[in-house]
Write a protein that holds these residues in place. Structure first.
Motif, PDB file in Angstrom:
ATOM      1  N   SER A  58      -5.681   3.498   2.849  1.00 53.44           N
ATOM      2  CA  SER A  58      -4.566   3.900   3.715  1.00 53.44           C
ATOM      3  C   SER A  58      -4.432   2.971   4.916  1.00 53.44           C
ATOM      4  O   SER A  58      -3.334   2.725   5.410  1.00 53.44           O
ATOM      5  N   TRP A  59      -5.574   2.407   5.397  1.00 56.28           N
ATOM      6  CA  TRP A  59      -5.516   1.438   6.499  1.00 56.28           C
ATOM      7  C   TRP A  59      -4.784   0.178   6.064  1.00 56.28           C
ATOM      8  O   TRP A  59      -3.937  -0.355   6.775  1.00 56.28           O
ATOM      9  N   LYS A  60      -5.056  -0.294   4.855  1.00 56.55           N
ATOM     10  CA  LYS A  60      -4.428  -1.516   4.362  1.00 56.55           C
ATOM     11  C   LYS A  60      -2.940  -1.325   4.056  1.00 56.55           C
ATOM     12  O   LYS A  60      -2.209  -2.299   3.913  1.00 56.55           O
ATOM     13  N   GLN A  61      -2.504  -0.069   3.962  1.00 60.53           N
ATOM     14  CA  GLN A  61      -1.088   0.208   3.723  1.00 60.53           C
ATOM     15  C   GLN A  61      -0.328   0.490   5.017  1.00 60.53           C
ATOM     16  O   GLN A  61       0.891   0.642   4.987  1.00 60.53           O
ATOM     17  N   SER A  62      -1.035   0.512   6.126  1.00 64.91           N
ATOM     18  CA  SER A  62      -0.435   0.923   7.395  1.00 64.91           C
ATOM     19  C   SER A  62       0.163  -0.256   8.157  1.00 64.91           C
ATOM     20  O   SER A  62      -0.060  -1.423   7.840  1.00 64.91           O
TER      21      SER A  62
END
Length: 512
Positions: A58-62
């Protein structure tokens, strides 16, 4: 004398040696500690303890990983105070590191509810405001829309006074959440199943006898069950000897009620969205205009809610889940609209009706067996033994079994009257104003009481985040209008949606 001060093995030579050795050792320790700190400040080192794919994915998609500036924001940039505040930064790092290491060594990551830890109640404890402001010096960047300007001006003026948190409005900035929307909701954003219009109900259900019936909303595919609650006399309130008794629950007094129908479950999103779509107000309709229109006895079209900011269902799902985050006025307006389209008289239950219905003919703290102290997480002994959840979990959605969100009605059993989720799941609005001395003023015997004076509204039943102590049938609570609108930046503030309370809903009563 010379030998003592300057000779081989002299006192001062020994001191110099130990001094230099101490400095070297101290410097080594400091350098090692710093290098260790640097190592354990990397994203990879954070992922070592947080052994779950959700955080990294989810961090890499933020926006903090992928953004137009090309700047990548790392774990420590958000989760620790800025490095410029050296003491706060490293003490917070030490505390978080020790806690994470303890969890890593003693807990199974498969047993941790990561969805719960991603909710706003948890996020505000892990994201210092100072970290957000350390990067975002300009709260009014190029391209910001009018709503953003209004919101950030409100933040500037009220950050300290209201303890506003950046993360409250930017929950998906650091970890992408597909169920989160930052901005005003468009009606088309709500996914509503398509139904053949030929299957819509043509008329409301006629009432021919005082018995349970299934109401039909004309011009829609929506129906819901209403339970016939026989009139009678009961003892309202709790005795002082009842565990967790509060002064506003007494004195116990007799109340007589006329028969009424009550909805089997809280008003669902299916029901509320039908009202929303049919009555929605465009834009920012001034509250005075809405009140004036809806107060007319001959009103042709009821003015309903304006679109909320974000998804009011919190991404938990719609359908049969209880509708939440609406104001008391919105709940009353729903009843007004439902009365108009069905030709019946729908309203919110009085506080007395609610408690009578919740008890289901019982006089115990709950309508099921068990003592509040056995079910509650409060008390000294809870440090050594867990609360009993076996019986209460069959009848109520509360802090110990909810996973920090509402659940559908079928998750619990009904009470003796056939009503589901009377305790827990969501707080429920009543028609009464809240008065802590209401029972004293009512007297020992009352018939169909209704309190009309006060600042706040009565809410009953506890919600998904409540302890078992607050789920007792006699437990009272009240709306907290200003606190529930704390982060709403609109002027005037919304009369339809709350920004800072999720576990609030309502059920309805129909007058025979």
């Amino acid at each position: 004398m010379r030998s003592f001060f300057t000779g081989k093995g002299s006192f001062f030579h020994r001191k110099s040696f130990y001094l230099i050795l101490g400095l070297l050792v101290g410097m080594s320790i400091v350098i090692s500690a710093y290098q260790t700190s640097v190592y354990f400040s990397t994203d990879d080192s954070c992922a070592m303890c947080h052994v779950h794919p959700h955080a990294t994915t989810s961090w890499k998609q933020s926006h903090h990983f992928n953004n137009k500036s090309g700047t990548r924001v790392h774990c420590v940039d958000c989760h620790l105070p800025p490095k410029t505040n050296t003491y706060d930064h490293y003490t917070a790092k030490l505390k978080l590191g020790a806690r994470d290491l303890w969890s890593f060594l003693t807990k199974d990551s498969a047993d941790i509810d990561w969805d719960f830890l991603s909710e706003i109640e948890q996020a505000v404890t892990y994201i210092p405001n100072e970290s957000c402001k350390d990067c975002h010096h300009n709260l009014f960047p190029e391209g910001i829309n009018d709503d953003g300007i209004t919101a950030h001006l409100y933040y500037d003026e009220n950050e300290k006074k209201l303890d506003l948190q950046c993360i409250s409005c930017h929950l998906d900035a650091g970890h992408y959440n597909p169920n989160y929307k930052h901005g005003k909701l468009a009606i088309g954003d709500i996914n509503v199943p398509k139904v053949d219009p030929s299957l819509y109900f043509k008329t409301a259900t006629p009432i021919t006898a005082f018995e349970n019936f299934r109401e039909q909303i004309p011009g829609s595919p929506i129906s819901f069950d209403m339970i016939a609650i026989p009139g009678g006399t009961f003892k309202m309130g709790s005795p002082e000897k009842e565990s967790f008794h509060k002064p506003d629950e007494g004195p116990v007094h007799n109340v007589t009620l006329s028969p009424f129908f009550m909805s089997e479950v809280e008003v669902t999103w299916d029901m509320y969205n039908e009202f929303f779509f049919k009555t929605q107000s465009e834009g920012r309709t001034p509250p005075e205009a809405v009140y004036a229109n809806n107060s007319r006895a001959d009103v042709d079209a009821i003015s309903g809610p304006t679109p909320p900011f974000g998804f009011p269902n919190q991404g938990w799902g719609s359908g049969n889940r209880p509708a939440i985050t609406m104001t008391h006025y919105a709940a009353e307006t729903f009843c007004q609209w439902l009365s108009k389209v069905t030709g019946k008289k729908y309203r919110l239950p009085t506080e007395a009706e609610w408690e009578y219905a919740a008890r289901g003919g019982t006089e115990t703290p709950y309508f099921f067996e068990g003592k509040p102290k056995s079910y509650s997480n409060e008390g000294f002994w809870r440090n050594f033994s867990d609360a009993d959840v076996q019986v209460i979990s069959d009848y109520a959605i509360y802090v110990n079994n909810s996973k920090n969100r509402t659940q559908e009605p079928d998750a619990v059993k009904a009470n003796p009257f056939g009503l589901k989720n009377m305790l827990g799941n969501v707080l429920e609005y009543c028609a009464d104003k809240y008065d802590p001395q209401a029972y004293t003023k009512t007297g020992d015997n009352a018939t169909n009481p209704l309190v009309t004076e006060g600042e706040d509204w009565v809410v009953r039943g506890g919600n998904y985040a409540s302890d078992a102590a607050d789920l007792r049938c006699a437990a009272r609570d009240f709306s907290k209008h200003d606190a529930w609108l704390k982060t709403d930046p609109q002027q005037p503030k919304s009369i339809w949606w709350y920004s800072d309370i999720r576990g609030i809903g309502f059920r309805i009563v129909c007058v025979p």
